[in-house]
Design a protein around this motif. Structure first.
Motif, PDB file in Angstrom:
ATOM      1  N   ARG A 118       0.845  -1.166   0.106  1.00  0.00           N
ATOM      2  CA  ARG A 118       0.022  -0.043  -0.029  1.00  0.00           C
ATOM      3  C   ARG A 118       0.936   1.289  -0.019  1.00  0.00           C
ATOM      4  O   ARG A 118       0.577   2.207  -0.630  1.00  0.00           O
ATOM      5  CB  ARG A 118      -1.017  -0.068   1.162  1.00  0.00           C
ATOM      6  N   ASP A 119       2.085   1.168   0.948  1.00  0.00           N
ATOM      7  CA  ASP A 119       2.826   2.474   0.764  1.00  0.00           C
ATOM      8  C   ASP A 119       3.365   2.578  -0.546  1.00  0.00           C
ATOM      9  O   ASP A 119       3.541   3.835  -1.058  1.00  0.00           O
ATOM     10  CB  ASP A 119       4.037   2.162   1.717  1.00  0.00           C
ATOM     11  N   LEU A 120       3.783   1.506  -1.212  1.00  0.00           N
ATOM     12  CA  LEU A 120       4.457   1.856  -2.571  1.00  0.00           C
ATOM     13  C   LEU A 120       3.398   2.347  -3.685  1.00  0.00           C
ATOM     14  O   LEU A 120       3.849   3.388  -4.431  1.00  0.00           O
ATOM     15  CB  LEU A 120       5.075   0.597  -3.180  1.00  0.00           C
ATOM     16  N   THR A 121       2.217   1.837  -3.397  1.00  0.00           N
ATOM     17  CA  THR A 121       1.231   2.343  -4.484  1.00  0.00           C
ATOM     18  C   THR A 121       0.950   3.723  -4.201  1.00  0.00           C
ATOM     19  O   THR A 121       0.582   4.518  -5.195  1.00  0.00           O
ATOM     20  CB  THR A 121      -0.234   1.523  -4.082  1.00  0.00           C
ATOM     21  N   LYS A 122       1.039   4.551  -3.083  1.00  0.00           N
ATOM     22  CA  LYS A 122       0.931   5.805  -2.625  1.00  0.00           C
ATOM     23  C   LYS A 122       2.035   6.599  -3.477  1.00  0.00           C
ATOM     24  O   LYS A 122       1.979   7.584  -3.919  1.00  0.00           O
ATOM     25  CB  LYS A 122       0.863   5.998  -0.975  1.00  0.00           C
ATOM     26  N   SER A 123       3.363   6.041  -3.332  1.00  0.00           N
ATOM     27  CA  SER A 123       4.474   6.712  -3.628  1.00  0.00           C
ATOM     28  C   SER A 123       4.581   6.748  -5.264  1.00  0.00           C
ATOM     29  O   SER A 123       5.185   7.846  -5.500  1.00  0.00           O
ATOM     30  CB  SER A 123       5.918   6.145  -3.298  1.00  0.00           C
ATOM     31  N   LEU A 124       3.780   5.683  -5.945  1.00  0.00           N
ATOM     32  CA  LEU A 124       3.653   5.819  -7.452  1.00  0.00           C
ATOM     33  C   LEU A 124       2.263   6.049  -7.936  1.00  0.00           C
ATOM     34  O   LEU A 124       2.232   6.172  -9.021  1.00  0.00           O
ATOM     35  CB  LEU A 124       4.164   4.357  -8.103  1.00  0.00           C
ATOM     36  N   ASP A 125       1.397   6.806  -7.031  1.00  0.00           N
ATOM     37  CA  ASP A 125       0.169   7.060  -7.234  1.00  0.00           C
ATOM     38  C   ASP A 125      -0.485   5.907  -7.973  1.00  0.00           C
ATOM     39  O   ASP A 125      -1.208   6.173  -9.143  1.00  0.00           O
ATOM     40  CB  ASP A 125       0.373   8.433  -8.322  1.00  0.00           C
ATOM     41  N   ILE A 126      -0.485   4.689  -7.601  1.00  0.00           N
ATOM     42  CA  ILE A 126      -1.317   3.641  -8.218  1.00  0.00           C
ATOM     43  C   ILE A 126      -2.401   3.433  -7.535  1.00  0.00           C
ATOM     44  O   ILE A 126      -2.530   3.265  -6.010  1.00  0.00           O
ATOM     45  CB  ILE A 126      -0.476   2.496  -8.316  1.00  0.00           C
ATOM     46  N   GLY A 127      -3.783   3.370  -8.038  1.00  0.00           N
ATOM     47  CA  GLY A 127      -4.855   3.258  -7.103  1.00  0.00           C
ATOM     48  C   GLY A 127      -6.019   2.408  -7.957  1.00  0.00           C
ATOM     49  O   GLY A 127      -5.567   1.844  -9.106  1.00  0.00           O
ATOM     50  N   PRO A 128      -7.069   2.291  -7.371  1.00  0.00           N
ATOM     51  CA  PRO A 128      -8.167   1.607  -8.208  1.00  0.00           C
ATOM     52  C   PRO A 128      -8.534   2.125  -9.457  1.00  0.00           C
ATOM     53  O   PRO A 128      -8.748   1.282 -10.559  1.00  0.00           O
ATOM     54  CB  PRO A 128      -9.330   1.702  -7.446  1.00  0.00           C
ATOM     55  N   GLN A 129      -8.500   3.386  -9.822  1.00  0.00           N
ATOM     56  CA  GLN A 129      -8.595   3.985 -11.001  1.00  0.00           C
ATOM     57  C   GLN A 129      -7.687   3.494 -12.168  1.00  0.00           C
ATOM     58  O   GLN A 129      -8.098   3.573 -13.271  1.00  0.00           O
ATOM     59  CB  GLN A 129      -8.337   5.653 -10.900  1.00  0.00           C
ATOM     60  N   ASP A 130      -6.665   2.659 -11.939  1.00  0.00           N
ATOM     61  CA  ASP A 130      -5.513   2.410 -12.844  1.00  0.00           C
ATOM     62  C   ASP A 130      -6.260   0.981 -13.349  1.00  0.00           C
ATOM     63  O   ASP A 130      -5.324   0.435 -14.353  1.00  0.00           O
ATOM     64  CB  ASP A 130      -4.254   2.211 -12.088  1.00  0.00           C
ATOM     65  N   ILE A 131      -7.132   0.362 -12.826  1.00  0.00           N
ATOM     66  CA  ILE A 131      -7.639  -0.909 -13.498  1.00  0.00           C
ATOM     67  C   ILE A 131      -8.966  -0.732 -14.134  1.00  0.00           C
ATOM     68  O   ILE A 131      -9.360  -1.649 -14.603  1.00  0.00           O
ATOM     69  CB  ILE A 131      -7.742  -2.005 -12.615  1.00  0.00           C
ATOM     70  N   GLU A 132      -9.447   0.491 -14.364  1.00  0.00           N
ATOM     71  CA  GLU A 132     -10.698   0.982 -14.935  1.00  0.00           C
ATOM     72  C   GLU A 132     -10.567   1.433 -16.328  1.00  0.00           C
ATOM     73  O   GLU A 132      -9.558   2.048 -16.416  1.00  0.00           O
ATOM     74  CB  GLU A 132     -11.468   2.009 -13.981  1.00  0.00           C
ATOM     75  N   GLY A 133     -11.174   0.948 -17.202  1.00  0.00           N
ATOM     76  CA  GLY A 133     -10.846   1.246 -18.570  1.00  0.00           C
ATOM     77  C   GLY A 133     -11.690   2.622 -18.861  1.00  0.00           C
ATOM     78  O   GLY A 133     -12.189   3.358 -17.971  1.00  0.00           O
TER      79      GLY A 133
END
Length: 308
Positions: free
Chosen positions: A293-308
């Motif tokens: 979770r900490d790495l996803t925050k540092s790379l700005d990765i979230g649920p929006q990234d698997i939505e078309g």
């Protein structure tokens, strides 16, 4: 961001590849372990998906055996699928087309946010703690790349946008070296760890991700030689894949499933391709994946990234 790389996946996400035969993958309750259909979700069938960390041809013979044991112990019909990709698996659970699933750590973090995935177990040593693995960035020898900084501007093999060791950690390692993981390299999404490895082995890319489980599997097959690659960076230990249940299922079922899963004897599984990533199923907690979770925050990765 990852959304542009995942465009179109959501539309096909629930088209998951059904695997196994009625005799192997769809296991009905019997004997003392039998439970009524009312105690098994989805009208008596537990739909269990596995992420495609290896090819279906390698995963199927192993997971068919796991499912056979699990179904007998759980007392429910268990239907196995190998999903097309990490994103498809997340979307399938969100659409309530899966009751249980094995995710990669990053896939789990995203699935826990948007699909109600709840970690209950992982792989580890028999009777021991949950196991770990590592991600790395390598370059084939002969490419003239000996330092991570030299990867900038080169073709780079990732496995899948929602992969932990195939995207998240390599992206973090590149960022630490001052390289934009999307624009600082030419990303090539191979679709699986095996495909990323083959692209590296055959010199089709200049560098890419290579995790320890792929190294172990390829070594067993005789396709990996350490001297053929230059290791440019390596991650800290990463917790192995969690096995999850959908959190809106009855607690009684979730408890029974967890108990049954922990009783599955992996030592009885025939695994000629060595795709199993642990010696036993062991209990696992959500907090084990906080570092992800900490790495996803540092790379700005979230649920929006698997939505078309």
């Amino acid at each position: 961001m990852l959304a542009r790389l995942s465009a179109g996946l959501a539309a096909a996400a629930i088209v998951i590849a059904g695997c196994g035969s009625d005799s192997d993958s769809d296991v009905a309750a019997s004997g003392d372990d039998a439970s009524s259909a009312a105690e098994c979700p989805n009208g008596g069938t537990v739909r269990f998906a596995v992420e495609p960390y290896e090819t279906s041809a390698k995963l199927l013979p192993v997971y068919d055996q796991i499912v056979e044991q699990l179904g007998a112990k759980l007392g429910c019909k268990v239907e196995l699928t190998i999903t097309q990709n990490y994103t498809a698996e997340i979307e399938a659970m969100r659409a309530e087309k899966l009751e249980v699933a094995q995710f990669g750590p990053l896939g789990y973090v995203l699935a826990s946010q948007i699909a109600g995935a709840e970690a209950v177990a992982s792989f580890g040593e028999k009777g021991g703690e949950p196991g770990t693995y590592f991600a790395s960035i390598v370059a084939p020898k002969g490419k003239g790349i000996t330092e991570l900084e030299q990867v900038e501007g080169k073709d780079f093999a990732y496995s899948d946008p929602a992969s932990t060791s195939g995207r998240l950690f390599p992206a973090f390692l590149l960022k630490q070296a001052g390289i934009d993981p999307d624009k600082g390299v030419e990303p090539v999404y191979a679709g699986s760890h095996t495909s990323a490895f083959e692209a590296l082995r055959n010199g089709k890319v200049d560098a890419g991700e290579l995790n320890s489980t792929t190294i172990e599997s390829a070594t067993a097959e005789g396709t990996y030689e350490e001297g053929d690659f230059v290791t440019l960076a390596k991650s800290k230990p990463i917790p192995l894949d969690p096995i999850t249940v959908r959190d809106d299922l009855p607690q009684e079922f979730k408890d029974r499933f967890t108990t049954a899963l922990l009783e599955v004897d992996l030592s009885k599984i025939k695994d000629s391709s060595e795709v199993l990533i642990g010696a036993a199923f062991v209990a696992q907690e959500d907090a084990a994946y906080d570092q992800i979770r900490d790495l996803t925050k540092s790379l700005d990765i979230g649920p929006q990234d698997i939505e078309g």
